[in-house]
Design a protein around this motif. Structure first.
Motif: not given
Length: 481
Positions: A230-231, A250-256, A298-306
Motif C-alpha cells: 500500500g501507500v 486512497c484505496q486501502p483494500l485491493f487498490q486499483n 478482510l481487515p476492517p475499514t479505516l473508518a472503523a479504526e478512526d
C-alpha cells in the motif's frame, strides 16, 4: 438470460425484412418470431424495442407490432461553430476548467468493437451479475408502500443503517449519506474538502476517474507512491509537509490498479500522519465485496479504526452487482458530514427512492450472500487462469503482484504500454495502458488487464493466445509492436 449479440442479430434480421410489410402493416407475433428464430421471448422483446427506438416500428398494447411510416427528412443542421469561441473563452485566472478530459474514464466504459475481448472494463460481465435477484428485488421494491414517493435527502434510514453496519466501528446511520454510486460520492467528497486550486494527495498509480474528478474540480493531484503493502507512510508524511494538502484519497483494500492491501502496520500510521497534518483521508472502499475465495479475513475499514473523524468513507454496491445499480454511500463524522450533505443536495437532490428500495431488498435477500460467494470463487479462478496464461505464453510480461481481491492484474508488458495496447487491439484484445493511472511521470510501463468483464475463463486464455500471435503485427511484446 440473453446474449447481446442475439438481440442485435435478431434486430438486424427484422430490420432487413421490414419492406415486406406495408406502412401500418402488422409484423408476426412474438410467439411466431420465437419459433422462427429459435430465440427466447426476452430476446424478441428487446429486439423489437430496439426497432421501436429507431422509429421503425410501433407497439400497440394488445394489438401487436406495426411498421411505422418513414421519418420525415431531417432538417439541415444549424451552424454550431460559434460554440468553439464561447467554450474556449476562459477568463484570466479561471481555476476550475470548463473542459474536462474524461478519456481515462471513457476507456473503461466504452464497449469494444464486435469480436474484441474486453480486458479493459471495470464491471462484472452479465453472467456474473445477480440479474434474477436484482429483478426480483426491483419488483418487490415497486410494491412497497410509498416506493414512488420522495425519500429523505440523506437516503432511506434502513439503507443507511445497512451501510453503517457494513462500514463498522462507531459509524451509525446518522453518519451516512446514500449516493448515486461511488463516482458521485468521490465527486461530492472532493468538492466538500478541497477548494479549487488546492492540492490533493493521491496514490500513485491510481484510478483515472479520481484524477479526472480532481482536475475537473480545479484541484492539483500530487502522487504518493504505492508498493506491495500500500501507500508508503514516510512519503505520505513528506508530501503533506511539502504541499500543505488537506486531503489524501486512497484505496486501502485491493487498490486499483495494483491490487495492494494496506499493511496492518501502516494503517495506524496513515491515520496518525493525516491527523497531524489536519487533513482528511478519503477511503474509497470500492472492492470489499470483490474479495477472492482464497483471500482470508478482510481487515476492517479505516473508518472503523478512526476515532477523530479523519476518514470520509466511500462505498458502492455497483461493482458487485451491475453498472446500472448506482447506489453508494458517503460516511463521515463531525461538521464535514453537513457540508457533504449540502453539496449532494444541491447537485442531485436525492437518489431515486425506487432504486434505494431495490438495493435494500437485494442486500436483505438470501440470494445476496450466495451471489458474493459465487463471485469470490469465479474471480479467484479467473485471476489464476489469466496469470497462468501470461506466465506460460507471454514470458516477457511480468505480474509483480497477484491480488487477493478486485478484478484486475497490473502487468509490466516488457515494452511501451501504449504500443502494447495498440498492438493488442489489432490482435482483438482491449487492454488499458498504464499511463492514465499516473498523475506524474510513471516509473515504468504498465498495462491493466481486467478479468471480470469477459464471458468466462476461456476468453482469458484466448485473449493471451491472441496477444502471443498478434496476427499481422508479431508478438505485441516484441519489437514489431
Amino acid at each position: 438470460m440473453y446474449e447481446r449479440s442475439s438481440v442485435s442479430e435478431l434486430a438486424q434480421s427484422l430490420r432487413s425484412e421490414l419492406n415486406r410489410y406495408p406502412v401500418g402493416g402488422k409484423l408476426p407475433s412474438s410467439r411466431a418470431l420465437v419459433e422462427r428464430f429459435r430465440v427466447s421471448p426476452v430476446t424478441v422483446s428487446r429486439a423489437l424495442a430496439q426497432l421501436a427506438a429507431e422509429g421503425l416500428v410501433s407497439t400497440r398494447p394488445g394489438a401487436g407490432v406495426f411498421r411505422s411510416p418513414p421519418r420525415a427528412a431531417a432538417q439541415a443542421p444549424g451552424d454550431t461553430s460559434w460554440q468553439e469561441v464561447s467554450l474556449s473563452a476562459e477568463g484570466v485566472g479561471e481555476v476550475v476548467p470548463r473542459s474536462v478530459d474524461a478519456s481515462g474514464v471513457l476507456a473503461t466504459l466504452a464497449a469494444p468493437p464486435t469480436g474484441v475481448i474486453e480486458l479493459n472494463g471495470g464491471y462484472l460481465h452479465s453472467s456474473l451479475q445477480p440479474e434474477r435477484a436484482m429483478a426480483a428485488a426491483l419488483a418487490r421494491a415497486g410494491r412497497r408502500p410509498g416506493a414512488w414517493g420522495r425519500p429523505p435527502v440523506e437516503g432511506l434510514t434502513e439503507l443507511r443503517d445497512w451501510f453503517a453496519r457494513e462500514i463498522g466501528g462507531a459509524v451509525g446511520a446518522a453518519d451516512v449519506l446514500v449516493t448515486a454510486g461511488g463516482q458521485s460520492a468521490l465527486t461530492t467528497a472532493l468538492r466538500a474538502l478541497a477548494p479549487p486550486g488546492a492540492t490533493i494527495l493521491v496514490e500513485s498509480p491510481t484510478y483515472p476517474g479520481l484524477l479526472a474528478i480532481a482536475r475537473a474540480s480545479g484541484c492539483r493531484p500530487v502522487p504518493v507512491p504505492v508498493d506491495a503493502d500500500g501507500v508508503r507512510p514516510e512519503l505520505l508524511a513528506a508530501a503533506f509537509e511539502a504541499t500543505g494538502a488537506r486531503v489524501f484519497v486512497c484505496q486501502p483494500l485491493f487498490q486499483n490498479p495494483t491490487g495492494a492491501v494496506l499493511a496492518p502496520e501502516r494503517r495506524g500510521e496513515v491515520l496518525r500522519i493525516a491527523r497531524a497534518a489536519g487533513a482528511f483521508v478519503v477511503e474509497d472502499d470500492y472492492a470489499r465485496a470483490l474479495a477472492h475465495e482464497d483471500c482470508g479475513p478482510l481487515p476492517p475499514t479505516l473508518a472503523a479504526e478512526d476515532a477523530d473523524g479523519v476518514v470520509v468513507h466511500v462505498r458502492s454496491l455497483t461493482k458487485a452487482t451491475s453498472p446500472s445499480l448506482r447506489v453508494g454511500a458517503l460516511a463521515a463524522r463531525g461538521p464535514v458530514r453537513d457540508r457533504l450533505r449540502a453539496i449532494q443536495v444541491v447537485d442531485s437532490f436525492f437518489v431515486p427512492r425506487p432504486l434505494q428500495e431495490a438495493a435494500l431488498e437485494l442486500v436483505g435477500a438470501p440470494a445476496w450472500p450466495r451471489h458474493l460467494r459465487a463471485v469470490a470463487a469465479e474471480l479467484r479462478h479467473r485471476r489464476d487462469v489469466l496469470a497462468g496464461a501470461l506466465r506460460r505464453d507471454l514470458p516477457g510480461a511480468e505480474v509483480p503482484h497477484l491480488p487477493s481481491g478486485g478484478y484486475q492484474l497490473w502487468v509490466r508488458p516488457g515494452g511501451d504500454d501504449a504500443a502494447f495496447a495498440t498492438a493488442a487491439l489489432r490482435a482483438g484484445v482491449a487492454v488499458a495502458p498504464g499511463r492514465p493511472y499516473f498523475c506524474a511521470e510513471p516509473p515504468g510501463p504498465y498495462v491493466r488487464m481486467s478479468f471480470a468483464g469477459v464471458a468466462g475463463a476461456g476468453e482469458l486464455t484466448e485473449a493471451v493466445r491472441r496477444l502471443r500471435s498478434g496476427p499481422g503485427t508479431g508478438n505485441p511484446l516484441g519489437p514489431d509492436a
